[in-house]
Design an enzyme around this catalytic site. Sequence first.
Site, PDB file in Angstrom:
ATOM      1  N   GLU A 175       0.823  -1.217   0.000  1.00 23.67           N
ATOM      2  CA  GLU A 175       0.000   0.000   0.000  1.00 23.67           C
ATOM      3  C   GLU A 175       0.853   1.261   0.000  1.00 23.67           C
ATOM      4  O   GLU A 175       0.691   2.164   0.830  1.00 23.67           O
ATOM      5  CB  GLU A 175      -0.963  -0.010   1.190  1.00 23.67           C
ATOM      6  N   GLU A 383      -5.755  -8.242  -1.508  1.00 17.64           N
ATOM      7  CA  GLU A 383      -6.422  -8.105  -0.204  1.00 17.64           C
ATOM      8  C   GLU A 383      -7.857  -7.704  -0.444  1.00 17.64           C
ATOM      9  O   GLU A 383      -8.122  -6.737  -1.175  1.00 17.64           O
ATOM     10  CB  GLU A 383      -5.783  -7.007   0.654  1.00 17.64           C
TER      11      GLU A 383
HETATM   12  C1  BG6 Z   1      -4.630  -3.166   4.595  1.00 17.49           C
HETATM   13  C2  BG6 Z   1      -3.284  -3.666   5.087  1.00 17.49           C
HETATM   14  O1  BG6 Z   1      -4.616  -1.799   4.632  1.00 17.49           O
HETATM   15  O2  BG6 Z   1      -5.746  -3.426   5.341  1.00 17.49           O
HETATM   16  C3  BG6 Z   1      -3.361  -4.829   6.043  1.00 17.49           C
HETATM   17  O3  BG6 Z   1      -2.436  -3.977   4.019  1.00 17.49           O
HETATM   18  C4  BG6 Z   1      -4.500  -4.587   7.005  1.00 17.49           C
HETATM   19  O4  BG6 Z   1      -2.129  -4.990   6.664  1.00 17.49           O
HETATM   20  C5  BG6 Z   1      -5.793  -4.537   6.214  1.00 17.49           C
HETATM   21  O5  BG6 Z   1      -4.583  -5.527   8.028  1.00 17.49           O
HETATM   22  C6  BG6 Z   1      -7.035  -4.394   7.052  1.00 17.49           C
HETATM   23  O6  BG6 Z   1      -6.928  -3.291   7.901  1.00 17.49           O
HETATM   24  P1  BG6 Z   1      -7.169  -3.441   9.455  1.00 17.49           P
HETATM   25  O7  BG6 Z   1      -6.941  -2.104  10.021  1.00 17.49           O
HETATM   26  O8  BG6 Z   1      -8.564  -3.923   9.600  1.00 17.49           O
HETATM   27  O9  BG6 Z   1      -6.178  -4.461   9.914  1.00 17.49           O
END
Ligand code: BG6
Length: 484
Positions: A175, A383
């Site tokens: 990111e 993701e």
């Molecule tokens: C993304 C990241 O922004 O979102 C992850 O690459 C992160 O590392 C994921 O865990 C979800 O965000 P959060 O704050 O719910 O863990």
Amino acid sequence: MTFMKDFLWGGAISASQVEGAYLEDGKGLSTADMITGGSVNKERMFFTEKVEGAYYPTHEAVNFYHCYKEDIALFGEMGFKTLRLSIAWSRIFPNGDDAEPNEKGLQFYDDVFNECLKYGIQPLVTLCHYEIPWGIVKKYNGFANRKTIDLFVNYAKVCFERFGDRVKYWLTFNEINGAPLEGTGLNHLGMVDDSVWNLKKPISISELPVLPNRYEGVHNQFVASALAVKAAHELDMGLQVGCMLCNVPWYPLTPNPKDVLATQTKDQMFNYYCGDVMVRGEYPTFVLDFFKKNNIDDSFITEEDKQILKEGTVDLYTFSYYMSNCITTDPSIEIVGGNIVGGAKNPYLEISDWGWQIDPEGIKYVLKNLHDRYPHTPLMIVENGFGGIDKMEEDGSIHDPYRIDYLRQHITAVKEAVADGVPVIGYTAWGPIDLVSIGTGEMYKRYGFIYVDRHDDGTGDYSRHKKDSFDWYKKVIETNGEKL
Ligand code: BG6
């Protein structure tokens, strides 16, 4: 048209969010290890020294360091074709600038990758996922310093040479587009403001001072990434290196042209700035204009760097997608939370318990925009997932229909984009096993198909349990996305 035959189905995790064992076998501290746990109402805190009695969730995380065999077996049972995971840079170079890599750290990832391959799972590796060796912050102020470019490239080469026979796909910075827009740059860039060294007490993450030179830090990451791409290609082992961005579609809250124009700017600076540099190999004019308008001296972009950026363009574009946001120029409108950045509430969308706006159509919108912008670059969603509150029943079962719904709707939208001709090569669901949240440091916010008995008060025996979504996702993979 449907998903291609070798579509890369799987899941994505990151080292600091799962491994634990934060100082074991020679690992050094990383930025992630310096941040305490929080919650949706309580911010995570940072201090330059360990605070006695404070809870640091990454120190134990979900103990993947010791449970990786069991976890990978479960991923194998779901039929994963790929597992996206990151290497903890501080396991390989504990201080960041050590003369030799830490053999025990390398050995750990040898074991993990070999274990994946046993189940036919191709590892997809992020080199830097929200953690930078703390030694690099202390000594060089992270990517504020060009020395860190060399340290990163050396680390990348060590990894390519050691693991390249088993790992074909690599991503440089997780990111990366969060770094220019965030105040701190701590986790993204390993950069802190000088004033933090005089702190007398912990400070909340959002209070860390905004760094005026963060654009230079991001530039140094572009150069580091491009040099890593070049190094990977020079090895002639068929390695492919991608960029990784957080994609948040921005919609104007109203048709007021002011909102529409503000949306355009946000889209450019958040969604396209970094991707354009990494895919096209040069800065887009809107970024250079932004620097001028804001009196940002861009002499850090040297002629030599421009050449490197051109020669080190990425082989694939990967991104995370969780939610969309609206843009308003009306200051009286309430801003809700989100992944990295918040925005105005969209009246047509539901929000999660963490305030993230759920928008399956948005992923199709993103995919189409990206394909239009980068027509020759394969795309991969690395993701996407639903952070929710899971409850284990008396009989040990965990029913998570909300997660299945979320994923079903998003995968359906991806499928529609593919049917429209967008070249998507894979999809890895975020957090196939419960892990520490980046935003809040919680375990309470769970993403997994596999539940881990670990809680925010530090209790739990780390045992693993399948949720209902486990069998659902297994079926999705088995039918190559036909049965959703
Ligand atoms: C993304 C990241 O922004 O979102 C992850 O690459 C992160 O590392 C994921 O865990 C979800 O965000 P959060 O704050 O719910 O863990």
